[in-house]
Motif scaffolding. Structure first.
Motif, PDB file in Angstrom:
ATOM      1  N   ASN A   1      -8.278 -13.523 -12.476  1.00 23.70           N
ATOM      2  CA  ASN A   1      -8.756 -14.382 -11.394  1.00 23.70           C
ATOM      3  C   ASN A   1      -8.733 -13.691 -10.032  1.00 23.70           C
ATOM      4  OD1 ASN A   1      -9.163 -16.707 -13.094  1.00 23.70           O
ATOM      5  ND2 ASN A   1      -6.932 -16.958 -13.132  1.00 23.70           N
ATOM      6  N   GLY A   2      -8.409 -12.410 -10.023  1.00 24.78           N
ATOM      7  CA  GLY A   2      -8.375 -11.678  -8.764  1.00 24.78           C
ATOM      8  C   GLY A   2      -7.114 -11.897  -7.955  1.00 24.78           C
ATOM      9  N   LEU A   3      -6.083 -12.466  -8.577  1.00 23.80           N
ATOM     10  CA  LEU A   3      -4.827 -12.733  -7.879  1.00 23.80           C
ATOM     11  C   LEU A   3      -3.825 -11.621  -8.159  1.00 23.80           C
ATOM     12  CD1 LEU A   3      -4.375 -16.572  -8.463  1.00 23.80           C
ATOM     13  CD2 LEU A   3      -5.279 -15.408  -6.432  1.00 23.80           C
ATOM     14  N   CYS A   4      -3.260 -11.076  -7.096  1.00 28.43           N
ATOM     15  CA  CYS A   4      -2.231 -10.044  -7.191  1.00 28.43           C
ATOM     16  C   CYS A   4      -0.862 -10.681  -6.946  1.00 28.43           C
ATOM     17  CB  CYS A   4      -2.460  -8.963  -6.143  1.00 28.43           C
ATOM     18  SG  CYS A   4      -4.092  -8.186  -6.204  1.00 28.43           S
ATOM     19  N   SER A   5       0.140 -10.193  -7.624  1.00 33.05           N
ATOM     20  CA  SER A   5       1.503 -10.674  -7.395  1.00 33.05           C
ATOM     21  C   SER A   5       2.163  -9.854  -6.296  1.00 33.05           C
ATOM     22  CB  SER A   5       2.318 -10.568  -8.683  1.00 33.05           C
ATOM     23  OG  SER A   5       3.673 -10.920  -8.448  1.00 33.05           O
ATOM     24  N   LEU A   6       2.897 -10.540  -5.399  1.00 35.22           N
ATOM     25  CA  LEU A   6       3.711  -9.829  -4.417  1.00 35.22           C
ATOM     26  C   LEU A   6       4.995  -9.311  -5.057  1.00 35.22           C
ATOM     27  CD1 LEU A   6       1.691 -11.333  -2.506  1.00 35.22           C
ATOM     28  CD2 LEU A   6       3.529 -11.374  -0.824  1.00 35.22           C
ATOM     29  N   GLY A   7       5.216  -9.672  -6.302  1.00 38.21           N
ATOM     30  CA  GLY A   7       6.283  -9.080  -7.096  1.00 38.21           C
ATOM     31  C   GLY A   7       7.672  -9.225  -6.521  1.00 38.21           C
ATOM     32  N   ILE A   8       8.351  -8.093  -6.347  1.00 34.18           N
ATOM     33  CA  ILE A   8       9.763  -8.110  -5.981  1.00 34.18           C
ATOM     34  C   ILE A   8      10.012  -8.438  -4.517  1.00 34.18           C
ATOM     35  CG2 ILE A   8      10.393  -6.492  -7.807  1.00 34.18           C
ATOM     36  CD1 ILE A   8      10.503  -4.307  -5.574  1.00 34.18           C
ATOM     37  N   ALA A   9       8.990  -8.400  -3.674  1.00 28.70           N
ATOM     38  CA  ALA A   9       9.221  -8.565  -2.237  1.00 28.70           C
ATOM     39  C   ALA A   9       8.141  -9.426  -1.603  1.00 28.70           C
ATOM     40  CB  ALA A   9       9.280  -7.192  -1.554  1.00 28.70           C
ATOM     41  N   VAL A  10       8.495 -10.670  -1.339  1.00 30.26           N
ATOM     42  CA  VAL A  10       7.583 -11.589  -0.654  1.00 30.26           C
ATOM     43  C   VAL A  10       7.964 -11.679   0.814  1.00 30.26           C
ATOM     44  CG1 VAL A  10       6.771 -13.971  -0.509  1.00 30.26           C
ATOM     45  CG2 VAL A  10       7.088 -12.901  -2.752  1.00 30.26           C
ATOM     46  N   GLU A  11       9.205 -11.916   1.081  1.00 28.70           N
ATOM     47  CA  GLU A  11       9.822 -12.076   2.397  1.00 28.70           C
ATOM     48  C   GLU A  11       8.918 -12.754   3.422  1.00 28.70           C
ATOM     49  OE1 GLU A  11       8.335  -8.641   4.403  1.00 28.70           O
ATOM     50  OE2 GLU A  11      10.387  -7.888   4.206  1.00 28.70           O
ATOM     51  N   PHE A  12       8.423 -12.061   4.443  1.00 26.49           N
ATOM     52  CA  PHE A  12       7.648 -12.693   5.520  1.00 26.49           C
ATOM     53  C   PHE A  12       6.139 -12.496   5.371  1.00 26.49           C
ATOM     54  CE2 PHE A  12      11.769 -11.308   7.146  1.00 26.49           C
ATOM     55  CZ  PHE A  12      12.289 -12.506   7.593  1.00 26.49           C
ATOM     56  N   THR A  13       5.721 -11.788   4.329  1.00 24.74           N
ATOM     57  CA  THR A  13       4.323 -11.386   4.229  1.00 24.74           C
ATOM     58  C   THR A  13       3.333 -12.554   4.226  1.00 24.74           C
ATOM     59  OG1 THR A  13       4.922  -9.314   3.146  1.00 24.74           O
ATOM     60  CG2 THR A  13       2.662 -10.084   2.849  1.00 24.74           C
ATOM     61  N   PRO A  14       3.518 -13.604   3.417  1.00 21.85           N
ATOM     62  CA  PRO A  14       2.526 -14.694   3.445  1.00 21.85           C
ATOM     63  C   PRO A  14       2.407 -15.370   4.807  1.00 21.85           C
ATOM     64  CG  PRO A  14       3.904 -14.839   1.477  1.00 21.85           C
ATOM     65  CD  PRO A  14       4.548 -13.842   2.380  1.00 21.85           C
ATOM     66  N   ILE A  15       3.519 -15.426   5.532  1.00 23.33           N
ATOM     67  CA  ILE A  15       3.492 -16.035   6.870  1.00 23.33           C
ATOM     68  C   ILE A  15       2.692 -15.149   7.816  1.00 23.33           C
ATOM     69  CG2 ILE A  15       4.913 -16.910   8.767  1.00 23.33           C
ATOM     70  CD1 ILE A  15       7.270 -16.938   6.702  1.00 23.33           C
ATOM     71  N   ALA A  16       2.998 -13.851   7.801  1.00 23.31           N
ATOM     72  CA  ALA A  16       2.331 -12.923   8.720  1.00 23.31           C
ATOM     73  C   ALA A  16       0.842 -12.806   8.439  1.00 23.31           C
ATOM     74  CB  ALA A  16       2.997 -11.551   8.634  1.00 23.31           C
ATOM     75  N   LEU A  17       0.463 -12.812   7.156  1.00 23.43           N
ATOM     76  CA  LEU A  17      -0.949 -12.614   6.826  1.00 23.43           C
ATOM     77  C   LEU A  17      -1.826 -13.731   7.371  1.00 23.43           C
ATOM     78  CD1 LEU A  17      -0.974 -11.158   3.201  1.00 23.43           C
ATOM     79  CD2 LEU A  17      -0.866  -9.970   5.402  1.00 23.43           C
ATOM     80  N   GLN A  18      -1.254 -14.904   7.566  1.00 19.29           N
ATOM     81  CA  GLN A  18      -2.026 -16.000   8.145  1.00 19.29           C
ATOM     82  C   GLN A  18      -2.322 -15.776   9.628  1.00 19.29           C
ATOM     83  OE1 GLN A  18      -3.353 -18.566   6.416  1.00 19.29           O
ATOM     84  NE2 GLN A  18      -2.567 -17.460   4.634  1.00 19.29           N
ATOM     85  N   ARG A  19      -1.664 -14.771  10.215  1.00 20.46           N
ATOM     86  CA  ARG A  19      -1.820 -14.517  11.642  1.00 20.46           C
ATOM     87  C   ARG A  19      -2.507 -13.178  11.913  1.00 20.46           C
ATOM     88  NH1 ARG A  19      -1.588 -19.000  13.913  1.00 20.46           N
ATOM     89  NH2 ARG A  19      -1.098 -17.955  15.884  1.00 20.46           N
ATOM     90  N   CYS A  20      -3.211 -12.652  10.889  1.00 19.27           N
ATOM     91  CA  CYS A  20      -3.841 -11.338  10.987  1.00 19.27           C
ATOM     92  C   CYS A  20      -5.369 -11.429  11.038  1.00 19.27           C
ATOM     93  CB  CYS A  20      -3.441 -10.470   9.785  1.00 19.27           C
ATOM     94  SG  CYS A  20      -1.669 -10.122   9.691  1.00 19.27           S
ATOM     95  N   ARG A  21      -6.000 -10.616  11.881  1.00 24.22           N
ATOM     96  CA  ARG A  21      -7.467 -10.529  11.897  1.00 24.22           C
ATOM     97  C   ARG A  21      -7.994  -9.808  10.665  1.00 24.22           C
ATOM     98  NH1 ARG A  21     -10.268  -7.749  14.783  1.00 24.22           N
ATOM     99  NH2 ARG A  21      -8.767  -6.230  15.567  1.00 24.22           N
ATOM    100  N   ARG A  22      -7.273  -8.764  10.242  1.00 19.85           N
ATOM    101  CA  ARG A  22      -7.675  -8.001   9.064  1.00 19.85           C
ATOM    102  C   ARG A  22      -6.453  -7.784   8.171  1.00 19.85           C
ATOM    103  NH1 ARG A  22     -10.217  -2.511  10.686  1.00 19.85           N
ATOM    104  NH2 ARG A  22      -8.549  -2.534  12.260  1.00 19.85           N
ATOM    105  N   ILE A  23      -6.706  -7.603   6.870  1.00 20.06           N
ATOM    106  CA  ILE A  23      -5.644  -7.383   5.903  1.00 20.06           C
ATOM    107  C   ILE A  23      -5.955  -6.129   5.099  1.00 20.06           C
ATOM    108  CG2 ILE A  23      -4.422  -8.303   3.895  1.00 20.06           C
ATOM    109  CD1 ILE A  23      -5.139 -11.109   4.888  1.00 20.06           C
ATOM    110  N   PHE A  24      -4.979  -5.221   5.021  1.00 17.23           N
ATOM    111  CA  PHE A  24      -5.106  -4.001   4.225  1.00 17.23           C
ATOM    112  C   PHE A  24      -4.137  -4.118   3.040  1.00 17.23           C
ATOM    113  CE2 PHE A  24      -6.324  -1.116   8.087  1.00 17.23           C
ATOM    114  CZ  PHE A  24      -7.480  -1.865   8.260  1.00 17.23           C
ATOM    115  N   ALA A  25      -4.653  -3.958   1.824  1.00 18.59           N
ATOM    116  CA  ALA A  25      -3.843  -4.134   0.615  1.00 18.59           C
ATOM    117  C   ALA A  25      -3.576  -2.796  -0.056  1.00 18.59           C
ATOM    118  CB  ALA A  25      -4.536  -5.077  -0.360  1.00 18.59           C
TER     119      ALA A  25
END
Length: 422
Positions: free
Chosen positions: A127-151
């Motif tokens: 389905n195109g979904l990647c797991s953040l796996g062992i480290a989620v921490e603040f990433t989902p919060i920060a990504l909502q505040r980003c103009r661009r995202i690099f994976a």
């Protein structure tokens, strides 16, 4: 800012330097830490050709070194942790230590804005979904505040069913990189750590919810309480000793054991893959007041650099230098101390250094990271100081009693001078 789920026209790059070339001088970027750090990306951000940036991220001392001296001139690094960096790094503005707990840092990020956010994930599923796996921490919060995202897509990042996910279609740039994850090996517990852990274990009963940090004492504690049953884990970080509790049947099989990160060995990461009994969530959940208030029998175990005779703890300063941050200790300690069936414990060796300096002090020699009302019990290898329900002078007497014997006389004399002014 990017709305969740908005597809991006992903640009494929071949190496970390390719991601850095997409950045501009002065960009505000978010960089994940703990096990989500990509050391090769950090090296690329420090290359001679890299632009100066404003970097924000929770790099953890002892796990994620911050290369302050290698950053391009004009770069600024902001973090809830201080680092053992060159003297003057903070005064010069290159290293901005934000004195916030994990819960407070999560709230801070909700009001921040970033030009670019980085995310380190597993390969996508059907389905195109990647797991953040062992480290989620603040990433989902920060990504909502980003103009661009690099994976950064890494086949070594385990897919954990209870971890938060990232839709790869949201990425503006993608790097596929097969690289080892950051590891943390606590080593063999020392006799001192084992003795402290034995005393802590007296507060862990069947059905407790356990929060621990990293280090030899937490590792020893997890081994000692392996005979308990129905334990729940809810912590900022979990490590290899978690496996002992799970494999030994100590954990409540009905519970989803939560943390914001796992930091351990590669073997531990392999063991976590595809396990459905662990949740890896963002810090606004794991450290959120509403979440913590609902945990039954919360036993919060944290370490400190020093504790004074008022029962206040310094977790951040050593010999006048800022070397760490309060992390999640403040969130868990406050929650456990307020819970009618919880207990907030600070555990530390009685002395430190070659000169065996007392870590039980008359007055704090650093900042007050945890106030006295957030600490119920202090434990050293010399005993337990249960401070609950005690008056100020009674608390001091109990703390002196667990100091190293050779320091007790000086502490008693110092307390007499302090108490004479009351």
């Amino acid at each position: 800012m990017r709305e969740a789920g908005t597809p991006g026209a992903a640009r494929r790059v071949n190496d970390p330097a390719g991601l850095v070339r997409l950045l501009s001088a002065g960009d505000r970027i978010y960089l994940p830490g703990a096990g989500a750090e990509v050391p090769a990306l950090v090296d690329a951000l420090c290359a001679a050709s890299a632009p100066p940036l404003h970097i924000t991220g929770a790099f953890v001392p002892g796990i994620n070194p911050v290369p302050v001296e290698r950053l391009p001139e004009g770069s600024i690094w902001s973090s809830p942790f201080a680092q053992p960096a060159p003297s003057g790094s903070q005064a010069g503005g290159r290293l901005r230590h934000l004195p916030m707990s994990y819960g407070a840092f999560a709230s801070h990020l909700r009001g921040a804005t970033f030009d670019v956010g980085f995310v380190h994930v597993s390969p996508p599923d059907a389905n195109g979904l990647c797991s953040l796996g062992i480290a989620v921490e603040f990433t989902p919060i920060a990504l909502q505040r980003c103009r661009r995202i690099f994976a950064v897509v890494n086949p070594r990042m385990p897919r954990i069913p209870g971890a938060e996910t990232f839709a790869l279609a949201r990425a503006d740039a993608v790097l596929e990189l097969d690289t080892p994850l950051r590891e943390y090996d606590v080593g063999t517990p020392s006799p001192q750590a084992s003795r402290i852990a034995e005393l802590i274990a007296g507060f862990v009963i069947d059905g407790s919810t356990l929060q621990v940090g990293l280090g030899k004492t937490p590792d020893a504690l997890m081994r000692i309480v392996a005979d308990r049953r129905g334990l729940r884990l809810h912590s900022g970080m979990l490590s290899d000793a978690t496996r002992l509790l799970a494999d030994g049947g100590s954990l409540d099989p009905r519970a989803l054991h939560a943390s914001c990160v796992h930091v351990g060995t590669a073997a531990y990461y392999d063991w976590l893959a595809d396990r459905a009994d662990f949740a890896v969530r963002a810090c606004d959940y794991t450290h959120g007041p509403a979440t913590l208030a609902g945990l039954p029998r919360l036993v919060a175990v944290n370490s400190a650099l020093s504790v004074d005779l008022f029962g206040q703890a310094n977790l951040e300063m050593l010999d006048g230098r800022m070397i760490s941050g309060v992390g999640g200790a403040a969130d868990f300690a406050q929650a456990a101390s307020l819970a009618h069936d919880g207990v907030s414990i600070i555990a530390l060796p009685a002395t430190s250094g070659r000169n065996a300096v007392s870590r039980i002090t008359a007055r704090l020699d650093g900042v007050c990271s945890l106030p006295r009302h957030a600490i119920d019990v202090v434990i050293t290898e010399h005993g337990v100081a249960d401070l609950r329900g005690l008056a100020v002078t009674e608390r001091a007497e109990r703390l002196v009693a667990i100091a190293a014997p050779e320091h007790r006389g000086a502490l008693q004399d110092a307390w007499k001078d302090i108490a004479a002014r009351f």
